[in-house]
Design an enzyme around this catalytic site. Structure first.
Site, PDB file in Angstrom:
ATOM      1  CB  SER A  25      -0.874  -0.005   1.262  1.00  0.00           C
ATOM      2  OG  SER A  25      -1.497   1.254   1.461  1.00  0.00           O
ATOM      3  CE1 TYR A  54      -4.697  -1.566   5.440  1.00  0.00           C
ATOM      4  CE2 TYR A  54      -3.501   0.431   4.854  1.00  0.00           C
ATOM      5  CZ  TYR A  54      -4.162  -0.731   4.482  1.00  0.00           C
ATOM      6  OH  TYR A  54      -4.274  -1.064   3.148  1.00  0.00           O
TER       7      TYR A  54
END
Length: 258
Positions: free
Chosen positions: A149, A162
């Site tokens: 990501s 995250y």
């Protein structure tokens, strides 16, 4: 020469397993790999949702199978990969896509949510990657693509765990490449930026956030899941045979700018 170059991207005859692929980015990647010629095995925990997704792709004339199992359970993963290898055939390509998000200020983040997020985002990559690689090592070939990501590089308020998990996936990808590269396996990461999916629908509809994001992104738009397909096919194909331990960000330039 042109034909040979294009042929190196062809996935005909290859079998790909894509985790977390009943919807969103995983579904788009599965569709893209199948469109490039691969036989694709969809994975998720919900068998009914998985079969519905498979039917959509079969309706498009694509080769699709399903394997419902929990990627956070070592026992379930080992059994499922052994079954696929025995009954379907060699897994040539693995896309570790299963992931989740939990949002909260870090000082208020629940311990249970931390563990759930790490199991889903990090443990699954280790467990499925290891189980598949053990078979790939004997064949001396294989492609593993771990979905990272932009949060493997950048932080945002309210998502520190995250960000930590995706940073871990980035470094696990490099570690896998280092340990398994000698066995003819290429392990790389694909790092999406901000994409329109079911999970981001609320953010897409939030005009203030969308205005900020588009202004922050050199390409001046949200990503469409189809934008990821070319990079996924590249990392899954012979075209990337000397690419190893690399994270390819498909983010419209977000990681390039302050």
């Amino acid at each position: 020469m042109t034909n040979n170059v294009l042929k190196s991207f062809d996935l005909t005859g290859r079998t790909a397993l894509v985790t977390g692929s009943s919807a969103g980015i995983g579904f788009a990647l599965a569709r893209g790999l199948a469109g490039a010629g691969a036989r694709v095995i969809l994975n998720a925990r919900n068998a009914a949702k998985l079969e519905a997704a498979a039917e959509v792709l079969r309706g498009e004339g694509l080769q699709v199978l399903t394997a419902a199992f929990d990627v956070t359970s070592g026992e379930a993963v080992t059994a499922a990969i052994a079954r696929i290898e025995a009954e379907v055939g060699a897994i040539d390509i693995l896309v570790n896509n299963a992931g989740m998000q939990r949002r909260a200020p870090l000082d208020q983040f629940a311990e249970a949510d931390w563990h759930e997020l790490m199991k889903t985002n990090v443990d699954s990559v280790f467990l499925v990657g290891q189980a598949v690689a053990r078979h790939m090592i004997g064949r001396r070939r294989g492609k593993i693509v771990n979905i990272c990501s932009v949060q493997s590089e950048l932080g945002r308020p309210g998502i520190a765990p995250y960000t930590a998990s995706k940073g871990a996936v980035k470094m696990l990808t490099k570690g896998m490449a280092i340990d398994w590269g000698q066995h003819g396996i290429q392990v790389n990461g694909l790092g999406p930026g901000y994409f329109k999916t079911e999970l981001t629908d609320a953010l897409v509809k939030n005009e203030e956030f969308t205005q900020w994001l588009v202004g922050r992104t050199p390409s001046r738009r949200w990503g469409d899941v189809e934008d990821l397909v070319g990079a996924a096919v590249f990392l899954s194909s012979d075209a990337s045979n000397f690419v190893n331990g690399h994270i390819l960000y498909v983010d419209g330039g977000v990681t390039a700018t302050l």
